[in-house]
Design a protein around this motif. Sequence first.
Motif, PDB file in Angstrom:
ATOM      1  N   SER A 120       9.295  -3.816   5.247  1.00 48.09           N
ATOM      2  CA  SER A 120       7.793  -3.356   5.147  1.00 48.09           C
ATOM      3  C   SER A 120       6.779  -4.419   5.883  1.00 48.09           C
ATOM      4  O   SER A 120       5.895  -4.022   5.984  1.00 48.09           O
TER       5      SER A 120
ATOM      6  N   GLN B 281      -0.363   0.993   5.092  1.00 45.61           N
ATOM      7  CA  GLN B 281       0.903   1.363   5.207  1.00 45.61           C
ATOM      8  C   GLN B 281       1.884   0.227   4.432  1.00 45.61           C
ATOM      9  O   GLN B 281       2.718   0.696   3.664  1.00 45.61           O
TER      10      GLN B 281
ATOM     11  N   VAL C 261       4.343   1.244   1.404  1.00 41.77           N
ATOM     12  CA  VAL C 261       5.833   1.221   1.765  1.00 41.77           C
ATOM     13  C   VAL C 261       6.320   0.392   0.810  1.00 41.77           C
ATOM     14  O   VAL C 261       7.477   0.596   0.321  1.00 41.77           O
TER      15      VAL C 261
ATOM     16  N   ALA D 247       6.847   2.815  -2.144  1.00 46.49           N
ATOM     17  CA  ALA D 247       7.898   3.521  -1.889  1.00 46.49           C
ATOM     18  C   ALA D 247       9.546   2.973  -2.201  1.00 46.49           C
ATOM     19  O   ALA D 247      10.174   3.347  -2.821  1.00 46.49           O
TER      20      ALA D 247
ATOM     21  N   LEU E 120       5.310  10.824  -3.339  1.00 46.17           N
ATOM     22  CA  LEU E 120       6.041  11.437  -2.392  1.00 46.17           C
ATOM     23  C   LEU E 120       5.058  11.714  -1.193  1.00 46.17           C
ATOM     24  O   LEU E 120       5.212  11.768   0.035  1.00 46.17           O
TER      25      LEU E 120
ATOM     26  N   VAL F  99       4.541   8.932   0.736  1.00 43.57           N
ATOM     27  CA  VAL F  99       5.628   8.509   1.738  1.00 43.57           C
ATOM     28  C   VAL F  99       5.245   9.629   2.972  1.00 43.57           C
ATOM     29  O   VAL F  99       5.473   9.278   4.006  1.00 43.57           O
TER      30      VAL F  99
ATOM     31  N   VAL G  63       9.261  15.958   4.775  1.00 44.37           N
ATOM     32  CA  VAL G  63       9.849  15.484   3.546  1.00 44.37           C
ATOM     33  C   VAL G  63      10.196  16.422   2.606  1.00 44.37           C
ATOM     34  O   VAL G  63      11.301  16.490   1.903  1.00 44.37           O
TER      35      VAL G  63
ATOM     36  N   TYR H 227      13.186   8.282   0.939  1.00 45.01           N
ATOM     37  CA  TYR H 227      12.860   6.907   1.384  1.00 45.01           C
ATOM     38  C   TYR H 227      13.556   6.259   2.424  1.00 45.01           C
ATOM     39  O   TYR H 227      13.093   5.558   3.136  1.00 45.01           O
TER      40      TYR H 227
ATOM     41  N   MET I 212      11.887   7.565   5.407  1.00 48.73           N
ATOM     42  CA  MET I 212      10.699   6.824   5.825  1.00 48.73           C
ATOM     43  C   MET I 212      11.310   5.834   6.366  1.00 48.73           C
ATOM     44  O   MET I 212      10.533   5.173   7.336  1.00 48.73           O
TER      45      MET I 212
END
Lengths: 339, 299
Positions: free
Chosen positions: A107, A114, A118, A121, B227, B230, B250, B279, B282
């Motif tokens: 990350s 971002q 990240v 996430a 989501l 992401v 996705v 993920y 990603m």
Amino acid sequence: MRPNLVLRRRGWLLLLLLAVAILLPPWLGTYYVRFATQIAIYGMAALSVDLLLGYTGLITFGQAGLFGVGAYAGGMLIVLGVTNAFVAWPLAILITMLFALAIGALSLRTRGFQFIMVTLAFAQMLYYFAQSLRNWGGDDGFSTQRRNDLGFLSLESHATFYYVVLVLLVLVVWLCHRLVRSEFGMVIRGIRDNERRVAAIGFPPYRYKLVIFVIAGGIAGLAGALMANHAKFVNPAVLSWQLSGEILAMVILGSAGSLIGPVIGAAFFLAFRDVLSDYTEHWMLFFGPLLVARVLLLRDGIWGMLLRATGAGEVPKEPKVDFPEVPKPTAEEKPGAGP
Amino acid sequence: MTLALLIEQLFNGVQFGLMLFLMAVGVTLVFGIMRVINLAHGSLFMIGGYFLMAALDWTSSYVLAVPLAFLMSALVAVVLEIIVLRPLYRRGPLEQVLATFGLTLFFNEAVTVIWGRESIPLQVPPLLTGSVEIIPGGAYPIYRLVITGVAIVAGLLLYLLITRTRVGALIRAGSDNREIVAALGINISLLYTLVFALSAMLAALAGIMMGPLLSVEPGAGDPILILTLVVVVIGGIGSVRGAFVGALMVGIFDTLARVLIPLAIQTNATSALVGMAVYVLMAVVLLFSRTGLFAAHRG
């Protein structure tokens, strides 16, 4: 005001806070001892976020992920029979730091917006992972039945456990205090203020950011392991994005960029929740707008206001965060641009 | 695993991807133009579903309820923009994240107070029940086809709005250089309200259409929001094209992972792998490109 007077005032203020933390909870009763334990644990987690936010300028929205890894590791170790805290807690810290290393390495390649997304996430990914651990209760989590012990000392008494957590918190605050004032800490704060310049004088920012990310992860991991001990119960909620947001809110409510602020923020948050939930189960209905109001109306957190009111030191500024996409405010927009 | 099942899942993936696109385009536009990170976007999705449910209670007709729910969502968005978002435009990202997170907490609790904590199932509109055979041996629900169609139409309208109209030109100009747009005498605060309302309406549209498929419950927007984020990270923040490509990636990846991984591996870890698939995608994208596939802003 003379600098040593300022320092002395701040010293008295800290001593007062510590005295309150030591004496008040046992005097109020067991419920408040447990409540104070919670404050100390969340305060430690908030402190780990502040190392990243206030000192390095990184907005992480995923610290609950690492807090939760610590909680799961701590809880699992107890169930697996590692009851000695001198073994279990360092192990939990180490495991969390490994996770932080992997998450941070990826990350920290991103920045700004971002980076927030990240980290969020990855925390969410850990959340789903915990949910799918069928052997460990899945969505329902698992009970640890007991706490770790310090070898000779059982921690089953709430008061004993509280003082152990408090000692650890003070230790962590002191270590962080040393850390942010060391040469390493200067580089970190330099990265917050001007990353390009730090890189130009020969410190690779990525490596320094990764190190502080892993250190902060270790602190969050310890807090998590303590949480597993405190509640004797672990479930995926310890990894939820709401908790990440709440920890971030504690830091901001208390004052980012100071080491005491996050702990005070945690105390405020938990007290707010505790008092309001006596009246309504919908306390979030009030906390959400409070958060909005804090952001829109107030410049300082609680610790900042306290310092300003008592003249006990420099008020921590809103942290300058790593955000290349956002143009810098122009002179007349800059908040508090005074003489 | 039959071919028909695979194709059906592919359809589901595209449909889910288009829903994510409706969400992601809002996040990316609001960030691209106002430079605001809106974590309350999931709440607008959730509110869409609740408003549909409430409007159905009053009117008991989908034809009336859907536009009504849509309008109410837009109204909430405009009020939100004026009260909370406007002061945030000049604030730092940290404050934006916290304030919009606070809004999410508020909305999740507010719907609990008004409609209760239980999840509320919504029926598929009676006209759209049933299924058709799109490929031999594979029946596909009409409702899913219809919402796929609506999402495509919404996407096309958005494309035309952005590329062919004056407002669209302002939106594009605003995301390139908002100071210049303001200096040209454009009413920038009206433009901002408009963009926020537009993004909220797209989120509400997704929420309305997904209502009968998921159930309407407090916090229903949260997983969708994550989501969506992401998607935005994968596609590149600020880029509508990136949001489209990222959303389809996705959507399809997630849907297929749910079907294929359990077929391939059957251990305790299966459900973990399924939940984590997106993920991992990603992470892989980030390994190759730090700013996502279609980075729109160079700072």
